[in-house]
Design a protein around this motif. Structure first.
Motif, PDB file in Angstrom:
ATOM      1  N   GLY B 186       1.547   4.217  -1.595  1.00  0.00           N
ATOM      2  CA  GLY B 186       2.316   4.342  -0.373  1.00  0.00           C
ATOM      3  C   GLY B 186       1.753   3.490   0.739  1.00  0.00           C
ATOM      4  O   GLY B 186       0.956   2.585   0.496  1.00  0.00           O
ATOM      5  N   LEU B 187       2.190   3.827   1.930  1.00  0.00           N
ATOM      6  CA  LEU B 187       1.780   3.104   3.132  1.00  0.00           C
ATOM      7  C   LEU B 187       0.717   3.925   3.842  1.00  0.00           C
ATOM      8  O   LEU B 187       0.904   5.122   4.050  1.00  0.00           O
ATOM      9  CB  LEU B 187       3.017   2.938   4.015  1.00  0.00           C
ATOM     10  CG  LEU B 187       2.928   2.323   5.389  1.00  0.00           C
ATOM     11  CD1 LEU B 187       4.325   1.833   5.766  1.00  0.00           C
ATOM     12  CD2 LEU B 187       2.479   3.343   6.426  1.00  0.00           C
ATOM     13  N   VAL B 188      -0.381   3.288   4.179  1.00  0.00           N
ATOM     14  CA  VAL B 188      -1.382   3.984   4.993  1.00  0.00           C
ATOM     15  C   VAL B 188      -1.713   3.147   6.220  1.00  0.00           C
ATOM     16  O   VAL B 188      -1.686   1.915   6.182  1.00  0.00           O
ATOM     17  CB  VAL B 188      -2.669   4.326   4.201  1.00  0.00           C
ATOM     18  CG1 VAL B 188      -2.407   5.369   3.138  1.00  0.00           C
ATOM     19  CG2 VAL B 188      -3.297   3.088   3.608  1.00  0.00           C
ATOM     20  N   ILE B 189      -2.011   3.830   7.302  1.00  0.00           N
ATOM     21  CA  ILE B 189      -2.414   3.187   8.552  1.00  0.00           C
ATOM     22  C   ILE B 189      -3.899   3.436   8.707  1.00  0.00           C
ATOM     23  O   ILE B 189      -4.347   4.581   8.688  1.00  0.00           O
ATOM     24  CB  ILE B 189      -1.612   3.762   9.728  1.00  0.00           C
ATOM     25  CG1 ILE B 189      -0.131   3.382   9.566  1.00  0.00           C
ATOM     26  CG2 ILE B 189      -2.159   3.274  11.061  1.00  0.00           C
ATOM     27  CD1 ILE B 189       0.806   4.186  10.416  1.00  0.00           C
TER      28      ILE B 189
END
Lengths: 190, 190
Positions: B186-189
């Motif tokens: 997924g997308l992580v910040i």
């Protein structure tokens, strides 16, 4: 090895993109305001701010015929971080493609902060370089030029997906302005 | 500890959100189609698919007065992954807020894949849970309820930012469909 010409290649993000492509073994030139019209590389990066994009293409676009052209801009105004500066239903990259019908326009590098581009690292994670284009060949040429980068290279699909990338850019800039992302941080896809 | 009511709490993403809030020490109830109108928790999660959101609110919205209501939907059709199903210039969450003027509507969890919600981990990175709302108090209540989660809790700003989050959701779903993000990714910040 690709020959790559980077407009704005001495700027904050441009110098990082220059270093990235050089580190990956490409032949890279930076182009400034004194560009003399010489033959450009196969891949052109327009590493300028959004307001400078249209004038640049107006002046030099005739030299971009047959080339891959990467638009890295985020069409934003720091005076209004609610909305993009392009009309709804399009994107900076799609507007650029209309002006450059004989080029292969690619959206890329707009969701990367400059500190994590050259080394392709975001706080110890491989950076994610995400590209959108109607030309699969253009994306493949960029992937090949960056295959030694260590980054996660992502194909976001057709050029219309630039709208999603520009929205993601606006989100990230909001998070940076509110102090929730630091200069060496950012978004990574794992 | 917050009291939290989760519509669709036995579904694929709903069960993960339920497990997440339980793990953080909250009092969580899952609500199914047989909801009897009893008093709901302070935070309501509408963990349903986008087409089911409007009918749910039509039927039960009168019980959401004074509550925090989290919209997790991605307004997409898998038949057209180019565009969102909401009109340009708005978002699912903003449309929901118009229907629930006496609730504090929050966008959240729409850019997280279900596998990384309960444990708040994305391939070894803390998951990023990103929320947008016009109510700072609502976001703070959610942050407090999730403070033991181990996730990076992010305030994306006002509810209009739901447009950016829904665009990011569409981008991520495109990357999943094209096999560039796996189920545990997924997308992580950072």
């Amino acid at each position: 090895m690709a020959k790559i010409s980077i407009f704005g290649g001495k700027g904050m993000i441009g110098s990082q993109i220059t270093a990235l492509f050089e580190r990956c073994g490409n032949d890279v030139e930076t182009i400034g305001r004194d560009y003399d019209g010489h033959e450009l590389g196969d891949i052109i990066v327009l590493a300028v701010k959004f307001p400078d994009l249209a004038p640049l293409v107006e002046t030099h676009g005739k030299h971009f015929v047959g080339k891959i052209v990467i638009d890295i801009t985020n069409p934003i105004s720091f005076g209004n971080l609610d909305e993009l500066l392009v009309p709804q239903g399009t994107s900076s990259a799609e507007i650029l493609a209309e002006k450059l019908p004989q080029s292969q326009v690619v959206k890329g590098f707009n969701i990367n902060f400059s500190n994590s581009v050259a080394n392709a690292q975001v706080k110890g994670n491989p950076a994610s370089f995400v590209f959108a284009s109607d030309s699969s060949e253009a994306k493949q040429a960029i992937f090949t030029a960056l295959e030694k980068s260590g980054a996660k290279l992502v194909d976001a699909g057709n050029l219309q997906k630039a709208r999603l990338l520009e929205s993601a850019g606006l989100l990230l800039i909001n998070l940076a302005v509110s102090g929730q992302i630091q200069r060496d941080g950012g978004l990574v896809i794992v």
